[in-house]
Design a protein around this motif. Structure first.
Motif, PDB file in Angstrom:
ATOM      1  N   ALA A 103      86.601   5.657  32.975  1.00  0.00           N
ATOM      2  CA  ALA A 103      87.273   5.397  31.700  1.00  0.00           C
ATOM      3  C   ALA A 103      86.250   5.178  30.596  1.00  0.00           C
ATOM      4  O   ALA A 103      86.381   5.736  29.488  1.00  0.00           O
ATOM      5  N   GLU A 136      89.707  11.919  27.966  1.00  0.00           N
ATOM      6  CA  GLU A 136      90.708  10.964  28.407  1.00  0.00           C
ATOM      7  C   GLU A 136      90.773  10.992  29.920  1.00  0.00           C
ATOM      8  O   GLU A 136      90.723  12.058  30.537  1.00  0.00           O
ATOM      9  N   SER A 137      90.885   9.825  30.545  1.00  0.00           N
ATOM     10  CA  SER A 137      90.853   9.769  32.003  1.00  0.00           C
ATOM     11  C   SER A 137      92.095   9.095  32.565  1.00  0.00           C
ATOM     12  O   SER A 137      92.763   8.306  31.890  1.00  0.00           O
ATOM     13  N   ARG A 138      92.371   9.433  33.795  1.00  0.00           N
ATOM     14  CA  ARG A 138      93.429   8.762  34.554  1.00  0.00           C
ATOM     15  C   ARG A 138      93.003   8.728  36.019  1.00  0.00           C
ATOM     16  O   ARG A 138      92.282   9.616  36.493  1.00  0.00           O
ATOM     17  N   THR A 139      93.433   7.713  36.730  1.00  0.00           N
ATOM     18  CA  THR A 139      93.108   7.587  38.151  1.00  0.00           C
ATOM     19  C   THR A 139      94.354   7.198  38.923  1.00  0.00           C
ATOM     20  O   THR A 139      95.268   6.573  38.374  1.00  0.00           O
ATOM     21  N   ARG A 140      94.374   7.577  40.181  1.00  0.00           N
ATOM     22  CA  ARG A 140      95.454   7.121  41.049  1.00  0.00           C
ATOM     23  C   ARG A 140      94.907   6.897  42.459  1.00  0.00           C
ATOM     24  O   ARG A 140      94.005   7.611  42.924  1.00  0.00           O
TER      25      ARG A 140
END
Length: 222
Positions: free
Chosen positions: A192, A201-205
């Motif tokens: 991030a 832009e980042s996202r994690t799961r």
């Protein structure tokens, strides 16, 4: 220690570790390098796009990428000459040598133009490599800098394991230590922060109760 010396020492360590393991690597790792195929299935590169894998190892993922996305050009780099030798043979046997290009390089400071004749890539993949590279934040930063204007970085690696039984976590981490693997528990925060710096832009799961983590960073449209 100079960057060149550090790279040489890292390459030597990886070559020693995988000189023999590389022959059984794919057969053994499929049982615990989980989430790789899901990442590949969700990659969605643009038509006639380019895909780079950092830490490509035996070439297993690159071959699957090339077959899954037949109109792309695929590139792979690794610091280990031993792994690249195996990857080169695997690519040749697959009949994909015209679409898969390999090079030896340090993941923290590679020159894409010098290695592959490209300024950037539409998709960059890092699969279970950050947990083996001490300066792993530098790898993420370099990958983000090497994306095209609308490109994205896709990472899968060992997660924080918070949802797993304590006894399993102990055994897993003892096993990983034997192979110089260190899960990056702060990967969500790191990607991030680095994404903000690089205009992405980042996202994690979390996957499988935290066994693995899947992170994506996408360049913001201008």
């Amino acid at each position: 220690m100079s960057a060149d010396r550090a790279t040489t020492e890292t390459a030597g360590l990886m070559d020693r570790m995988y000189r023999h393991q590389r022959h059984i690597y794919d057969a053994s790792r499929k049982f615990y390098l989980l989430g790789r195929d899901q990442l590949i299935a969700e990659l969605d590169p643009p038509p006639a796009g380019s895909i780079l894998e950092i830490g490509c190892g035996t070439g297993r993922n690159l071959i699957k990428l090339a077959r899954t996305y037949p109109d792309t050009q695929c590139y792979g780099l690794d610091v280990s000459a031993e792994m690249l030798a195996t990857a080169g043979r695997s690519v040749a046997r697959s009949g994909l040598s015209e679409r898969i290009h390999l090079a030896q390089a340090d993941a923290t400071c590679f020159d894409a133009a010098a290695l592959f004749g490209r300024d950037g890539f539409d998709r960059i993949v890092i699969s279970y490599a950050l947990s083996m590279i001490p300066p792993w934040r530098g790898v993420i930063a370099q990958a983000l800098r090497t994306l095209t204007a609308t490109g994205s970085l896709h990472i899968v690696d060992f997660g924080d394991q918070r949802g797993l039984p304590a006894s399993f976590r102990v055994l897993l981490n003892r096993w990983l230590t034997l192979f110089h693997v260190t899960p990056r528990h702060d990967l969500p925060e790191a990607i991030a922060e680095l994404s903000r710096i690089e205009g992405a832009e980042s996202r994690t799961r979390r996957l499988l109760r935290g066994y693995a983590i899947h992170a994506v960073a996408t360049r913001r449209a201008a």
